[in-house]
Design a protein around this motif. Structure first.
Motif, PDB file in Angstrom:
ATOM      1  N   LEU A 160       1.725 -11.787   6.171  1.00  0.00           N
ATOM      2  CA  LEU A 160       1.879 -10.656   7.085  1.00  0.00           C
ATOM      3  C   LEU A 160       2.578  -9.475   6.430  1.00  0.00           C
ATOM      4  N   SER A 161       3.249  -9.738   5.299  1.00  0.00           N
ATOM      5  CA  SER A 161       3.845  -8.605   4.593  1.00  0.00           C
ATOM      6  C   SER A 161       2.786  -7.899   3.752  1.00  0.00           C
ATOM      7  N   GLY A 162       1.630  -8.500   3.602  1.00  0.00           N
ATOM      8  CA  GLY A 162       0.543  -7.858   2.874  1.00  0.00           C
ATOM      9  C   GLY A 162       0.592  -8.104   1.385  1.00  0.00           C
ATOM     10  N   ALA A 168       4.336  -1.242   1.757  1.00  0.00           N
ATOM     11  CA  ALA A 168       5.786  -1.084   1.815  1.00  0.00           C
ATOM     12  C   ALA A 168       6.484  -2.435   1.951  1.00  0.00           C
ATOM     13  N   GLY A 169       5.846  -3.339   2.700  1.00  0.00           N
ATOM     14  CA  GLY A 169       6.457  -4.639   2.956  1.00  0.00           C
ATOM     15  C   GLY A 169       6.820  -5.394   1.689  1.00  0.00           C
ATOM     16  N   VAL A 170       5.998  -5.262   0.665  1.00  0.00           N
ATOM     17  CA  VAL A 170       6.293  -5.947  -0.584  1.00  0.00           C
ATOM     18  C   VAL A 170       6.648  -4.952  -1.691  1.00  0.00           C
ATOM     19  N   GLY A 171       6.582  -3.676  -1.364  1.00  0.00           N
ATOM     20  CA  GLY A 171       6.960  -2.644  -2.327  1.00  0.00           C
ATOM     21  C   GLY A 171       6.067  -2.597  -3.551  1.00  0.00           C
ATOM     22  N   LYS A 172       4.814  -2.866  -3.350  1.00  0.00           N
ATOM     23  CA  LYS A 172       3.891  -2.940  -4.491  1.00  0.00           C
ATOM     24  C   LYS A 172       2.652  -2.114  -4.225  1.00  0.00           C
TER      25      LYS A 172
END
Ligand SMILES: *[C@@H]1O[C@H](CO)[C@@H](O)[C@H](O)[C@H]1NC(C)=O
Ligand SMILES: *[C@@H]1O[C@H](CO)[C@@H](O)[C@H](O)[C@H]1NC(C)=O
Ligand SMILES: *[C@@H]1O[C@H](CO)[C@@H](O)[C@H](O)[C@H]1NC(C)=O
Ligand SMILES: *[C@@H]1O[C@H](CO)[C@@H](O)[C@H](O)[C@H]1NC(C)=O
Ligand SMILES: *[C@@H]1O[C@H](CO)[C@@H](O)[C@H](O)[C@H]1NC(C)=O
Ligand SMILES: *[C@@H]1O[C@H](CO)[C@@H](O)[C@H](O)[C@H]1NC(C)=O
Length: 891
Positions: free
Chosen positions: A568-570, A655-659
């Motif tokens: 869910l964080s992608g 954004a969720g994983v900053g990648k």
């Protein structure tokens, strides 16, 4: 934050005057956050963007409508039967819940001659108003539905027997249960065989009422007073049960949601306020005071605002209560807009049910105070409140005091609640801000489902319907809300009038004026690759690596759940590493020299950035011959140097994983069309020569589906006019030029004498144009020429004149060749052979009068050098004042 005054409201229409409320008699607390700078919000405020957009035709949705029947606005899902009941204009349907295209039953309910005559007599339209709009559908018991219709502005109710789907024909007065006016908003809910409604009680719609109808002899209703209800627009009502073992013997409560005209704020014009009101199920009215009236009616203000921007969403359009076993897990979701609809913002606010309960059970009351004789203001009540607490439901403590029903409540308490139905404390949203803010939409409906993901976490998925037939699906991920997708649910752009969700069929049902649409809650299968499936961040979907499919978790047998991939964080890095796409899988595209080529690239994600690479290096906007467009790359006037490898890459930041997740979406080998065999050979050569240069990190073969990319290559050069830019990608069009490289030139000329003649003709034509343009510039020619010149300049100014060639061309009109060269040098720091060739192609065949005007005879203006301090100086003197371009800053 300014706690005790209303901020001045400002819209783009001007300033509203807001009366400042003095601190002494107003204790507004948090709530004075008011109408802020609307413009600022609409331009700078945070807002959600759907990641994927689905058009109506892309999805297989089930639809129902019948010719001659419209206004399918009332929906009722049956829990026991496989049925969706639909109330439309003069008809009630029973559709299959699994497939709404299947109609099981239908019954008509039309209005007789007499009511129609009476209705038209009162000035209502016979064709629209004086019909029977079915607006109430509620379950009465196992065998029957309770049905009400507007019945030509004389609302009537009846029972519908489900066994044979027929009306009993014992029509009863529907006043107070259903609206008179089919377009007026109202709400009803059936609780334990009693109908609770919020609507108008009279023909004019001016007497609002919240009432309860039961088989017992009388109805219970609100006091007719503006302090109870002031021009309300009801949107929703629902019951909150206390459960099996209520802690302090509390009663079940019915909550109403509406927007009304505020009494507590003074404002230039009517200021609307969203409200939540509640009554207790066990209320019997008072013995003397408040006889047959609610003794438990209390209301509070709902706040949905952005405190940091001082912006308030003050109109509630729909509410959904997501019920949970416990009150603290129950969440109220509401969709709001601002009273000033032109701002184009909608918001979803969420409220904690236990916070709402807290306001009603502990909040301070407001009271009407008279100031300056006739003028009244609402201020906080600071005196002693009578006991038991006014408006409270009967609980164990009251029963201990021998108060077992509202009929036993002391007069003091009843008199107090009659005069103080409004609470001062507001209901604040969770997190003190909207969950979701969306630009350029008007939300009309909301439903929410709580979804469990593979790892057992629970997320709320918010479905919001708009007035344009679009559905937005968002998932609440802690503080963040991610908008998964938008769906064009209705064929036409019309409001979604009703939206219901069935967890059992995993479907949403939308009612509109033209029909009913059934849509699945997720479109997992539409995500073609693992990356897409994961980056969608849809809690309903997961990737099945064995079958290489994005699947709906609830459709998957439990023994297969373990292999599924979900994040869910992608985090698309969870996807299996895909092999690198071999160059032989790149699509071959060959075009004639000088024609344009379009290389399609379908980007499904609105959050991805598209970049194109040729021969492994990034294509930038600066290149005049490449246009990176929404659905692909357009290359004008393909020359031999343009041959090579083209790749469409998508970069999506999560954004969720900053990648950043980078994926190859499409790959092409572009060659010039020489002959069949030569093309193949050439394409092989190019493939070989560039193989090493291709940057292929994180290339995912699954993301790259060559068959779906069909090149739309324009094999022949389009006519001059079609080359003229029409959209935002403005660019000086260019002629087909024999490129300087040998082979293609030969190829080009081989087309025969016709081409050669045309070429000569063009040359003469251009010379002629140059002469005309020169004379025009020198003002040897009369006004029409100057008109043309001004018009051409004007048009070009409007376009985004970011193209360097373009400005160079335009500047060339006014400036010395020296300056022009400087610009050219600046724009092209690395003068390599390719760019020289471009320059050649550029300048030789300009047909735009203002360009040739500047270029061809430019050497003759050497003496008209501008003053050195103005690099782009314009020769203002040589132009007559009336044609001086208004956009030109130097004149
Ligand atoms: C009923 O539907 C028609 C379009 O079919 C629409 O123009 C009209 O406003 C609707 N009436 C109501 C009361 O919703
Ligand atoms: C609602 O508030 C209660 C008490 O403050 C808290 O325990 C609960 O977690 C909150 N629920 C939600 C959904 O925020
Ligand atoms: C309640 O009523 C009972 C019986 O009618 C009586 O004995 C008792 O004292 C009453 N209690 C109060 C608090 O009035
Ligand atoms: C929203 O509704 C208002 C009022 O009906 C209307 O003026 C506005 O154009 C609508 N905005 C959008 C984006 O549909
Ligand atoms: C790509 O490389 C080939 C072979 O080296 C070359 O002919 C072609 O001009 C290059 N194309 C581009 C657009 O750089
Ligand atoms: C992601 O890519 C964008 C542009 O494509 C770049 O501006 C940004 O810095 C990158 N972020 C990270 C974390 O790599």
């Amino acid at each position: 934050m300014n706690h005790h005054t209303l901020a001045d409201a400002m819209t783009d229409k001007g300033n509203f005057t807001v009366t400042k409320l003095s601190e002494s008699n107003m204790g507004y607390g948090m709530l004075s956050v008011f109408l802020g700078l609307l413009l600022e919000v609409s331009t700078h405020g945070p807002h959600a963007v759907p990641r994927t957009s689905w058009r109506h035709q892309e999805l297989e949705l089930m639809e129902f409508s019948e010719p001659g029947i419209s206004n399918y606005s009332t929906l009722l899902l049956s829990n026991e039967r496989d049925a969706l009941y639909v109330g439309a204009r003069e008809a009630i349907f029973e559709l299959s819940k699994k497939n709404v295209t299947v109609r099981n039953h239908k019954v008509l309910w039309q209005v007789g001659e007499t009511p129609i005559a009476m209705c038209t007599l009162k000035g209502k339209s016979k064709e629209t108003d004086c019909l029977n709009y079915i607006r109430v559908l509620q379950v009465a018991d196992d065998q029957r539905l309770y049905v009400c219709g507007t019945h030509a502005f004389q609302p009537q109710c009846d029972y519908l027997t489900l066994a044979d789907f027929s009306l009993e024909g014992r029509a009863e007065d529907g006043r107070g249960k259903c609206s008179f006016d089919p377009s007026q908003s109202f709400t009803t809910i059936m609780v334990d065989g009693e109908l609770y409604s919020g609507t108008a009680y009279n023909f004019l719609g001016s007497e609002p009422i919240i009432s309860r109808y039961s088989p017992s002899p009388y109805l219970l209703r609100t006091e007719y007073s503006t302090s109870w209800l002031n021009e309300p627009s009801f949107v929703f009502a629902d019951v909150i049960r206390e459960g099996e073992n209520p802690t302090d013997g509390e009663d079940d409560k019915i909550y109403y949601f509406f927007t009304e005209v505020s009494v507590e704020y003074e404002f230039f014009g009517n200021l609307l306020i969203p409200r939540v009101a509640r009554v207790c199920k066990g209320d019997q009215g008072g013995q003397r005071t408040l006889q047959k009236k609610w003794t438990s009616f209390l209301k509070a203000k709902l706040v949905c605002s952005m405190p940091e921007l001082n912006f308030v969403f003050n109109v509630v359009h729909d509410v959904f209560i997501l019920k949970a076993a416990h009150l603290r897990d129950t969440v109220i979701y509401g969709v709001f807009t601002s009273q000033w609809g032109n701002v184009g913002l909608s918001a979803v606010c969420a409220y904690n049910m236990s916070a709402v309960d807290e306001v009603f059970s502990k909040g301070k009351y407001m009271q009407k105070a008279t100031v300056e004789q006739s003028h009244t203001k609402w201020v906080r009540y600071n005196g002693v409140t009578p006991s038991p607490r006014p408006g409270a439901c009967i609980n164990s403590r009251m029963r201990q005091q021998n108060i077992t029903s509202s009929l036993h409540l002391p007069d003091k308490t009843l008199q107090f609640v009659k005069d103080h139905p409004l609470l001062e404390d507001p209901v604040l949203p969770i997190g003190n801000r909207p969950r979701l803010i969306t630009k350029n939409v008007n939300y009309t409906q909301v439903v929410v489902e709580r979804v469990r993901t593979l790892d057992g976490s629970i997320f709320d998925v918010i479905f919001t319907g708009t007035d344009k037939g679009v559905l937005h699906k968002s998932v609440v991920l802690g503080e963040e809300v991610h908008m998964v997708e938008e769906i064009q649910l209705l064929k036409n752009s019309e409001p979604i009038k009703n939206l219901v969700l069935s967890s059992e069929t995993q479907s949403l049902y939308a009612g509109s004026d033209s029909g009913v649409v059934q849509s699945p809650t997720a479109f997992c299968r539409n995500y073609q690759s693992c990356d897409d499936c994961i980056l969608a961040r849809d809690p309903y979907c997961a990737w099945e690596p064995h079958t290489a499919r994005c699947v709906k978790i609830s459709d998957t047998p439990s023994q297969q759940l373990r292999g599924l991939i979900q994040s869910l964080s992608g985090d698309a890095d969870k996807c299996p590493k895909a092999p690198i796409v071999p160059l032989k899988d790149y699509q071959r595209v060959s075009v004639k020299p000088g024609s344009s080529a379009e290389l399609p690239c379908l980007v499904r994600s609105n959050m991805a950035q598209v970049t194109w690479r040729s021969n492994g290096s990034l294509l930038t906007e600066a290149s005049p011959f490449h246009f990176i467009r929404e659905n692909g790359l357009l290359i004008y006037s393909v020359a031999s140097l343009d041959q090579g490898l083209y790749e469409c890459w998508s970069v999506e930041f999560v954004a969720g994983v900053g990648k950043n997740f980078t994926r190859l979406l499409a790959g092409y080998v572009l060659t010039l069309e020489v002959s069949q065999t030569a093309t193949t050979r050439q394409s092989q050569e190019i493939t070989r020569s560039v193989e090493g240069k291709v940057e292929a990190d994180r290339v995912l073969i699954s993301a790259f589906a060559p068959p779906s990319f069909t090149p739309a290559v324009q094999l022949t050069s389009p006519p001059r006019s079609s080359l003229t830019p029409t959209s935002g990608t403005d660019q000086p069009p260019e002629q087909q030029v024999p490129p300087k490289s040998d082979a293609p030139e030969a190829e080009y000329l081989q087309h025969g004498n016709g081409t050669a003649l045309l070429f000569l003709f063009l040359l003469f034509f251009l010379l002629f144009l140059a002469a005309v343009a020169y004379n025009c510039y020198m003002q040897y020619l009369p006004a029409p020429c100057l008109h043309l010149r001004a018009a051409l300049l004007g048009t070009h100014k409007k376009s985004d004149a970011a193209r360097p060639e373009y400005s160079a061309c335009e500047a060339g009109l006014m400036e010395t060749p020296v300056v022009s060269d400087k610009i050219a040098a600046k724009e092209r720091p690395a003068q390599n052979s390719s760019q020289n060739l471009r320059a050649l192609r550029d300048t030789g065949y300009e047909t735009e009068p203002e360009c040739s005007n500047g270029r061809v005879p430019s050497h003759t203006f050497a003496d008209e050098s501008p003053p050195p301090q103005k690099p782009f100086d314009v020769d203002c003197d040589s132009q007559s004042i009336q044609f001086a371009d208004a956009d030109e800053p130097y004149c």
